[in-house]
Scaffold this motif. Structure first.
Motif, PDB file in Angstrom:
ATOM      1  N   PRO A 124      -8.617  -1.525  -6.106  1.00  0.00           N
ATOM      2  CA  PRO A 124      -8.648  -1.475  -4.618  1.00  0.00           C
ATOM      3  C   PRO A 124      -9.819  -2.620  -3.908  1.00  0.00           C
ATOM      4  O   PRO A 124     -10.862  -2.719  -4.591  1.00  0.00           O
ATOM      5  CB  PRO A 124      -8.923   0.088  -4.395  1.00  0.00           C
ATOM      6  CG  PRO A 124      -9.894   0.406  -5.470  1.00  0.00           C
ATOM      7  CD  PRO A 124      -9.027  -0.348  -6.752  1.00  0.00           C
ATOM      8  N   ARG A 177      -3.574  -0.318  -6.609  1.00  0.00           N
ATOM      9  CA  ARG A 177      -4.370   1.007  -6.801  1.00  0.00           C
ATOM     10  C   ARG A 177      -5.360   0.953  -7.722  1.00  0.00           C
ATOM     11  O   ARG A 177      -6.480   1.702  -7.803  1.00  0.00           O
ATOM     12  CB  ARG A 177      -3.182   2.265  -7.038  1.00  0.00           C
ATOM     13  CG  ARG A 177      -2.319   2.456  -6.144  1.00  0.00           C
ATOM     14  CD  ARG A 177      -2.600   2.528  -4.787  1.00  0.00           C
ATOM     15  NE  ARG A 177      -1.349   3.302  -4.136  1.00  0.00           N
ATOM     16  CZ  ARG A 177      -0.291   2.613  -3.763  1.00  0.00           C
ATOM     17  NH1 ARG A 177       0.050   1.299  -4.096  1.00  0.00           N
ATOM     18  NH2 ARG A 177       0.416   3.437  -3.089  1.00  0.00           N
ATOM     19  N   ALA A 228      -2.354   4.998 -10.274  1.00  0.00           N
ATOM     20  CA  ALA A 228      -3.258   3.967 -10.734  1.00  0.00           C
ATOM     21  C   ALA A 228      -3.240   4.015 -12.279  1.00  0.00           C
ATOM     22  O   ALA A 228      -3.097   2.972 -13.045  1.00  0.00           O
ATOM     23  CB  ALA A 228      -4.523   3.704 -10.239  1.00  0.00           C
ATOM     24  N   ARG A 264       0.958  -1.229   0.030  1.00  0.00           N
ATOM     25  CA  ARG A 264      -0.008  -0.098  -0.015  1.00  0.00           C
ATOM     26  C   ARG A 264       0.954   1.200   0.229  1.00  0.00           C
ATOM     27  O   ARG A 264       0.435   2.442  -0.186  1.00  0.00           O
ATOM     28  CB  ARG A 264      -0.742  -0.115   1.044  1.00  0.00           C
ATOM     29  CG  ARG A 264      -2.113  -1.080   0.999  1.00  0.00           C
ATOM     30  CD  ARG A 264      -3.025  -1.061   2.078  1.00  0.00           C
ATOM     31  NE  ARG A 264      -4.082  -1.935   1.779  1.00  0.00           N
ATOM     32  CZ  ARG A 264      -4.815  -2.650   2.855  1.00  0.00           C
ATOM     33  NH1 ARG A 264      -4.354  -2.180   4.195  1.00  0.00           N
ATOM     34  NH2 ARG A 264      -5.987  -3.116   2.520  1.00  0.00           N
ATOM     35  N   ASP A 297      -3.326   8.317  -5.420  1.00  0.00           N
ATOM     36  CA  ASP A 297      -3.661   6.835  -5.827  1.00  0.00           C
ATOM     37  C   ASP A 297      -4.070   6.724  -7.130  1.00  0.00           C
ATOM     38  O   ASP A 297      -3.755   5.872  -7.956  1.00  0.00           O
ATOM     39  CB  ASP A 297      -4.604   6.440  -4.864  1.00  0.00           C
ATOM     40  CG  ASP A 297      -4.043   5.601  -3.603  1.00  0.00           C
ATOM     41  OD1 ASP A 297      -2.786   5.490  -3.549  1.00  0.00           O
ATOM     42  OD2 ASP A 297      -4.723   5.258  -2.581  1.00  0.00           O
TER      43      ASP A 297
END
Length: 305
Positions: free
Chosen positions: A208, A205, A277, A188, A273
């Motif tokens: 999730p 990411r 991602a 994470r 994030d």
């Protein structure tokens, strides 16, 4: 399980750009090339649907449940074959897109499906949703097998004896970090760029709330009380080609896609994030398949009598 917010982050966020790139009823799961990579993406997806139909006996009068139905590609194919397809998804955008095309889809948790809520089915399919049924928190709490066994029990409850379940899913591959060395907190964070852990962190990411089974055997053992395995085939190389085709189409220039991406700029500016991602500059899932951190299987189960 990945909750509605998690799945909306992945699928509702990508809904418009995916449909613009792949079409309104495009299939967001690995295609079936069987080594013939001269096939178009559409031909390989059609080959997969025909394989599912053959394994499940899809045809006139058959009632089929699609767990994690995506944008409705399989449901549409079931209807073309004269069957009745009913889908469930936790992505509001996917459900809305399916309904616009007259498909019967409910915004519903696949882990809560029961005969009381949906009635009985001749067969059940799930293509690319099993990855989301266990969360990292459930894995860390030692509940992964419990989650899977509960799902298989529910699927069995809506099927007749010898009814079939087609499951297509990613799993952790032979080069995955050994379970005893997995540090979910580190994943994470941000492991060194280019490392196996970094690619896994990117996948975390992008998807999730989702955690994969550890290989084909992990799934089969959890299904054992309710189902016997009829057949298994590996689709890792097929999935690499599928992702290659997806990436080419998503990356193709388009004014509508450009405008959509510009609309996401506030999210890009405010969410680390999101930036990691979707704008890391690499295809994390493709690299993970190439490194065999991930693998992919098509499994056909039959309910025990």
């Amino acid at each position: 399980m990945a909750d509605r917010e998690d799945l909306d982050f992945t699928y509702s966020l990508t809904d418009r750009i995916f449909r613009l790139s792949m079409g309104e009823l495009a299939d967001f799961s690995g295609a079936k090339y069987d080594g013939n990579f001269s096939l178009s993406l559409e031909e390989a997806q059609r080959r997969k649907h025909e394989y599912v139909a053959e394994q499940l006996g899809i045809g006139p009068g058959k009632r089929i449940l699609d767990l994690g139905c995506g944008w409705g590609a399989l449901l549409n194919f079931i209807g073309d074959r004269g069957g009745t397809g009913i889908g469930v998804t936790l992505s509001a955008a996917q459900a809305a897109a399916c309904r616009r095309h007259g498909l019967e889809v409910q915004l519903f948790d696949a882990l809560q499906v029961s005969r009381e809520s949906f009635g009985g089915f001749d067969a059940v399919a799930s293509l690319g949703a099993f990855e989301h049924f266990c969360s990292p928190e459930e894995y860390r709490a030692g509940r992964q097998e419990e989650v899977y066994r509960g799902l298989f029990a529910r699927i069995a409850s809506v099927l007749p004896d010898r009814g079939r379940f087609y499951l297509q899913t990613m799993v952790f591959g032979r080069n995955m970090i050994p379970p005893e060395q997995i540090d979910i907190d580190a994943l994470r964070g941000l492991p060194p760029r280019g490392s196996d852990a970094w690619y896994l962190a990117l996948l975390g990411r992008q998807f999730p709330g989702s955690w994969l089974p550890f290989g084909e055997e992990h799934i089969v053992s959890c299904a054992e009380p309710y189902f016997r395995l009829v057949s298994s085939s590996n689709g890792r190389l097929d999935y690499i080609e599928t992702i290659t085709q997806w990436n080419a189409r998503i990356g193709a220039p388009s004014l509508k896609k450009t405008l959509f991406k510009l609309a996401l700029l506030p999210r890009w500016l405010t969410s680390a994030d999101f930036r990691l991602a979707f704008t890391s500059g690499v295809s994390a899932n493709k690299v993970s398949f190439e490194r065999e951190l991930l693998d992919h299987y098509r499994l056909v189960f039959e309910k025990r009598q």
